[in-house]
Scaffold this motif. Structure first.
Motif, PDB file in Angstrom:
ATOM      1  N   LEU A  81       0.820  -1.216   0.000  1.00  0.00           N
ATOM      2  CA  LEU A  81       0.000   0.000   0.000  1.00  0.00           C
ATOM      3  C   LEU A  81       0.854   1.267   0.000  1.00  0.00           C
ATOM      4  O   LEU A  81       0.552   2.228  -0.710  1.00  0.00           O
ATOM      5  CB  LEU A  81      -0.933   0.008   1.217  1.00  0.00           C
ATOM      6  N   PRO A  84       4.412   0.673  -3.431  1.00  0.00           N
ATOM      7  CA  PRO A  84       4.129  -0.358  -4.436  1.00  0.00           C
ATOM      8  C   PRO A  84       5.285  -0.593  -5.410  1.00  0.00           C
ATOM      9  O   PRO A  84       5.516  -1.735  -5.837  1.00  0.00           O
ATOM     10  CB  PRO A  84       2.895   0.160  -5.161  1.00  0.00           C
ATOM     11  N   LYS A 100       0.150   1.395 -10.515  1.00  0.00           N
ATOM     12  CA  LYS A 100       0.314   0.975  -9.120  1.00  0.00           C
ATOM     13  C   LYS A 100      -0.981   0.404  -8.546  1.00  0.00           C
ATOM     14  O   LYS A 100      -0.969  -0.178  -7.473  1.00  0.00           O
ATOM     15  CB  LYS A 100       0.754   2.162  -8.265  1.00  0.00           C
ATOM     16  N   THR A 101      -2.070   0.535  -9.283  1.00  0.00           N
ATOM     17  CA  THR A 101      -3.373   0.118  -8.761  1.00  0.00           C
ATOM     18  C   THR A 101      -3.446  -1.374  -8.438  1.00  0.00           C
ATOM     19  O   THR A 101      -3.919  -1.735  -7.355  1.00  0.00           O
ATOM     20  CB  THR A 101      -4.492   0.515  -9.745  1.00  0.00           C
ATOM     21  N   ARG A 104      -1.575  -2.095  -5.203  1.00  0.00           N
ATOM     22  CA  ARG A 104      -2.276  -1.559  -4.028  1.00  0.00           C
ATOM     23  C   ARG A 104      -3.535  -2.370  -3.712  1.00  0.00           C
ATOM     24  O   ARG A 104      -3.884  -2.554  -2.550  1.00  0.00           O
ATOM     25  CB  ARG A 104      -2.604  -0.094  -4.240  1.00  0.00           C
TER      26      ARG A 104
END
Length: 112
Positions: A81, A84, A100-101, A104
């Motif tokens: 989180l 990343p 980065k989604t 995360r």
């Protein structure tokens, strides 16, 4: 000639008759020992079981393993989180991720 009345019926009080109570409890399967050697006082305890069986202490190693794995999962989740890119670089030795989604989301799933 008048019909003779039968004598009044006497009620049997099974609560005071110990032999009758014993027979009733035997038929219900209450009061005797079962295959495990447990004596059930009622049919409900026989159906629900005895809670003493479930009050077993787990070994210390199991508790330590649960703690260590929980700390490791939480650490990786917080790293995913907060950082990343560093987590992606540590796991995959390829070019950096374009987004980065997903990392995360993975961290959020681990943390939950």
């Amino acid at each position: 000639m008048a019909a003779k009345q039968p004598p009044p019926l006497m009620k049997k009080h099974s609560q005071t008759d110990l032999v009758s109570r014993l027979k009733t409890r035997k038929i219900l399967g209450v009061g005797g020992e079962d295959d495990d050697g447990e004596v059930h006082r009622s049919k409900i305890s026989q159906v629900l079981g005895n809670e003493i069986k479930f009050a077993v202490r787990e070994p210390l190693g199991l508790r330590v393993w649960q703690l260590v794995s929980a700390v490791m999962f939480s650490g990786v989740a917080i790293m995913a989180l907060a950082f990343p890119d560093q987590l992606y670089d540590a796991i995959f030795e390829e070019e950096p991720a374009s987004s980065k989604t997903p990392i995360r989301l993975y961290g959020g799933a681990l943390l939950s």
